[in-house]
Design an enzyme around this catalytic site. Structure first.
Site, PDB file in Angstrom:
ATOM      1  N   GLN A 250       0.818  -1.192   0.160  1.00  0.00           N
ATOM      2  CA  GLN A 250      -0.036  -0.011   0.092  1.00  0.00           C
ATOM      3  C   GLN A 250       0.745   1.176  -0.015  1.00  0.00           C
ATOM      4  O   GLN A 250       0.305   2.284  -0.485  1.00  0.00           O
ATOM      5  CB  GLN A 250      -0.892   0.052   1.216  1.00  0.00           C
ATOM      6  CG  GLN A 250      -1.993  -1.051   1.262  1.00  0.00           C
ATOM      7  CD  GLN A 250      -2.880  -1.095  -0.108  1.00  0.00           C
ATOM      8  OE1 GLN A 250      -3.550  -0.085  -0.101  1.00  0.00           O
ATOM      9  NE2 GLN A 250      -2.731  -1.845  -1.158  1.00  0.00           N
ATOM     10  N   HIS A 253       1.199   3.342  -3.105  1.00  0.00           N
ATOM     11  CA  HIS A 253       0.275   4.090  -3.634  1.00  0.00           C
ATOM     12  C   HIS A 253       0.603   5.554  -4.060  1.00  0.00           C
ATOM     13  O   HIS A 253       0.147   6.237  -5.113  1.00  0.00           O
ATOM     14  CB  HIS A 253      -1.224   4.157  -2.788  1.00  0.00           C
ATOM     15  CG  HIS A 253      -2.109   3.091  -3.245  1.00  0.00           C
ATOM     16  ND1 HIS A 253      -2.747   3.013  -4.194  1.00  0.00           N
ATOM     17  CD2 HIS A 253      -2.330   1.562  -2.791  1.00  0.00           C
ATOM     18  CE1 HIS A 253      -3.546   1.934  -4.222  1.00  0.00           C
ATOM     19  NE2 HIS A 253      -3.176   1.169  -3.447  1.00  0.00           N
ATOM     20  N   GLU A 318      -8.447   3.496   6.156  1.00  0.00           N
ATOM     21  CA  GLU A 318      -9.165   3.171   5.069  1.00  0.00           C
ATOM     22  C   GLU A 318      -9.098   1.681   4.924  1.00  0.00           C
ATOM     23  O   GLU A 318     -10.173   0.909   4.451  1.00  0.00           O
ATOM     24  CB  GLU A 318      -8.756   3.764   3.693  1.00  0.00           C
ATOM     25  CG  GLU A 318      -9.208   3.307   2.451  1.00  0.00           C
ATOM     26  CD  GLU A 318      -8.370   3.858   1.287  1.00  0.00           C
ATOM     27  OE1 GLU A 318      -8.642   3.957   0.422  1.00  0.00           O
ATOM     28  OE2 GLU A 318      -7.017   4.172   1.727  1.00  0.00           O
ATOM     29  N   HIS A 319      -8.099   1.294   5.182  1.00  0.00           N
ATOM     30  CA  HIS A 319      -7.827  -0.327   5.199  1.00  0.00           C
ATOM     31  C   HIS A 319      -7.349  -0.940   6.426  1.00  0.00           C
ATOM     32  O   HIS A 319      -6.448  -0.350   6.690  1.00  0.00           O
ATOM     33  CB  HIS A 319      -6.960  -0.794   3.945  1.00  0.00           C
ATOM     34  CG  HIS A 319      -7.212  -0.338   2.498  1.00  0.00           C
ATOM     35  ND1 HIS A 319      -6.415   0.765   1.925  1.00  0.00           N
ATOM     36  CD2 HIS A 319      -8.199  -0.681   1.467  1.00  0.00           C
ATOM     37  CE1 HIS A 319      -7.081   1.228   0.807  1.00  0.00           C
ATOM     38  NE2 HIS A 319      -7.822   0.021   0.355  1.00  0.00           N
ATOM     39  N   ASP A 352      -8.554  -4.271  -3.458  1.00  0.00           N
ATOM     40  CA  ASP A 352      -8.294  -2.938  -4.580  1.00  0.00           C
ATOM     41  C   ASP A 352      -8.597  -3.429  -5.920  1.00  0.00           C
ATOM     42  O   ASP A 352      -8.835  -2.525  -6.637  1.00  0.00           O
ATOM     43  CB  ASP A 352      -6.533  -2.595  -4.432  1.00  0.00           C
ATOM     44  CG  ASP A 352      -6.482  -1.792  -3.146  1.00  0.00           C
ATOM     45  OD1 ASP A 352      -7.259  -1.195  -2.678  1.00  0.00           O
ATOM     46  OD2 ASP A 352      -5.121  -1.810  -2.938  1.00  0.00           O
ATOM     47  N   HIS A 412     -48.841  25.541   8.960  1.00  0.00           N
ATOM     48  CA  HIS A 412     -48.905  24.235   9.242  1.00  0.00           C
ATOM     49  C   HIS A 412     -50.171  23.796   9.972  1.00  0.00           C
ATOM     50  O   HIS A 412     -50.849  22.748   9.735  1.00  0.00           O
ATOM     51  CB  HIS A 412     -47.539  23.626   9.893  1.00  0.00           C
ATOM     52  CG  HIS A 412     -46.334  23.759   9.332  1.00  0.00           C
ATOM     53  ND1 HIS A 412     -45.908  24.895   8.607  1.00  0.00           N
ATOM     54  CD2 HIS A 412     -45.415  22.906   8.581  1.00  0.00           C
ATOM     55  CE1 HIS A 412     -44.809  24.667   7.799  1.00  0.00           C
ATOM     56  NE2 HIS A 412     -44.488  23.479   8.056  1.00  0.00           N
TER      57      HIS A 412
END
Length: 440
Positions: A250, A253, A318-319, A352, A412
């Protein structure tokens, strides 16, 4: 008591945009808003050296490009899309329309209706992220979106064949070769030749992310994206070599991608550090993964696995990969993550690329309050009401009138009073009632 074996060397990410990026993006959006296709073409020429006769690929062009892709590649794309489509269909089937009688004669209902049009951005900068086509195009089509317009930047002056093939196989109704802010703005606002969409999806660089942020409200978006994040929780049963490989998977990335290990074993943590130092020089993406690990890599050691899960929840990564003796314990122990990957047989790259769950996930702590992209993001959950029993309408009208006056909403209240009078015979004591003659 927990302690830090390796701290991040760089600055912590915050959910703010670079002022220079903000200004640049705002100027591009304003120009495209006023000048349409002409502005889109200027920016495509300036940023991508790309100015074809038309940005949308014709059916013949798509067919020719797809036929140029090796059949083995197409087979792999089809396999991945079969997994992702299957999971998305299960998600769609979990969302049920219903109608229920909540009181005698009072019916309330819910319908899940897809948006009319979706825009899918498939990046093509540092890496051609073909998997993004599966996640954004295919999921939208499974949700029932009638029109999905997909776009990807040119690659060295030509349409990127594998990305185009992925978008086509995923079911894109329109395929554009157009990148950056100009693509996002054209899809959001519409131009003379590009129809506007209702929601924008897909990852991108800082400029693409900022464009989505500025256009949110005029259109929906999937998520406010930040750098890819990964976090591994490991105990003494984990293989330190596997942990090191998975962290670096990762880190590549981007140089700003956080990679965190939380472990109950100091010995494992030190072994992971040694393996990473050995692996990085031979990794083809070391120029990216190296700075990511140096500036954003962390190793934390805790006394117990319960402390490890608590700390992991604070990161809201995230992961989150669980490499422990009992990985499924994390399902009950944790609640803040984009996606969980349980056990040594499951790695984050599966999510992924191919396993079936969606890889568009929350970053920068957003996992505290939201999940990732899924079929439901393309659906509007709409409600409806119908009161068929006059007595029920009269009763609700009386209560509505009283509750409305508590909030000083006289208009109303009068709508409620009217039903109470019309259907239940309740007296009306308004000073003026233009419609009195119609009550009976």
């Amino acid at each position: 008591m927990s302690f830090v074996l390796k701290a991040a060397g760089g600055t912590q990410h915050v959910r703010t945009s670079d002022p220079a990026v903000v200004d640049t993006v705002a100027a591009v959006i304003a120009d495209i808003r006023s000048s349409g296709d002409a502005a889109v073409r200027r920016y495509s020429e300036a940023f991508d050296k790309w100015s074809p006769e038309q940005f949308r690929l014709s059916n013949d062009e798509v067919s020719a490009i797809v036929s140029s892709v090796p059949e083995t590649v197409l087979d792999d794309l089809r396999f991945a899309q079969k997994q992702i489509g299957n999971f998305a269909r299960h998600q769609r089937e979990s969302l049920q329309d219903f109608e229920v009688e909540t009181l005698p004669g009072v019916y309330l209902g819910q319908r899940n209706v897809p948006v009319n049009a979706s825009g899918a951005y498939v990046p093509g900068g540092r890496y051609p992220l073909t998997a993004s086509a599966h996640m954004t195009v295919l999921t939208a089509k499974v949700a029932g979106v009638e029109r999905v317009a997909a776009t990807t930047p040119p690659n060295q002056g030509t349409p990127p064949p594998v990305s185009v093939a992925a978008m086509h196989l995923a079911g894109a109704d329109e395929i554009y070769v157009l990148g950056g802010v100009q693509a996002i703005a054209a899809l959001a606002l519409g131009t003379e030749t590009i129809g506007a969409v209702d929601i924008l999806t897909g990852p991108g660089n800082a400029y693409v992310a900022e464009a989505k942020r500025q256009l949110f409200g005029e259109v929906g978006i999937d998520l406010f994206a930040g750098p890819t994040e990964t976090l591994i929780v490991a105990d003494e049963s984990a293989d330190p070599f596997t942990v090191a490989v998975d962290l670096l998977s990762q880190a590549e990335h981007g140089p700003d991608s956080p990679c965190v290990l939380i472990t109950t074993s100091e010995a494992l943590g030190r072994a992971v550090l040694d393996h990473i130092e050995d692996l990085l020089p031979g990794l083809q993406t070391n120029a990216i993964a190296g700075p990511a690990w140096r500036d954003h890599g962390e190793v934390h050691v805790t006394d117990t696995i319960a402390e490890a899960y608590t700390l992991a929840d604070r990161f809201a990564s995230e992961h989150v990969q669980i490499l422990t003796e009992s990985p499924r314990d994390a399902l009950d122990a944790m609640r803040n993550y984009g996606a969980l990957f349980l056990g040594e047989g499951t790695c984050v790259p599966y999510g992924d690329k191919v396993i079936g769950t969606n890889h568009v996930l929350p970053t920068l702590g957003a996992a505290r309050y939201t999940g990732g992209l899924w079929v439901g993001k393309f659906l509007k959950t709409l409600t409806y009401q119908e009161v068929r029993d006059p007595a029920a309408s009269a009763r609700i009208g009386e209560i509505c009138g009283r509750l409305s006056r508590l909030e000083r909403f006289e208009g109303h209240a009068r709508s409620g009073d009217l039903r109470a009078a019309k259907f239940g015979g309740a007296p009306l004591d308004w000073a003026e009632l233009p419609t009195r003659s119609s009550i009976g």
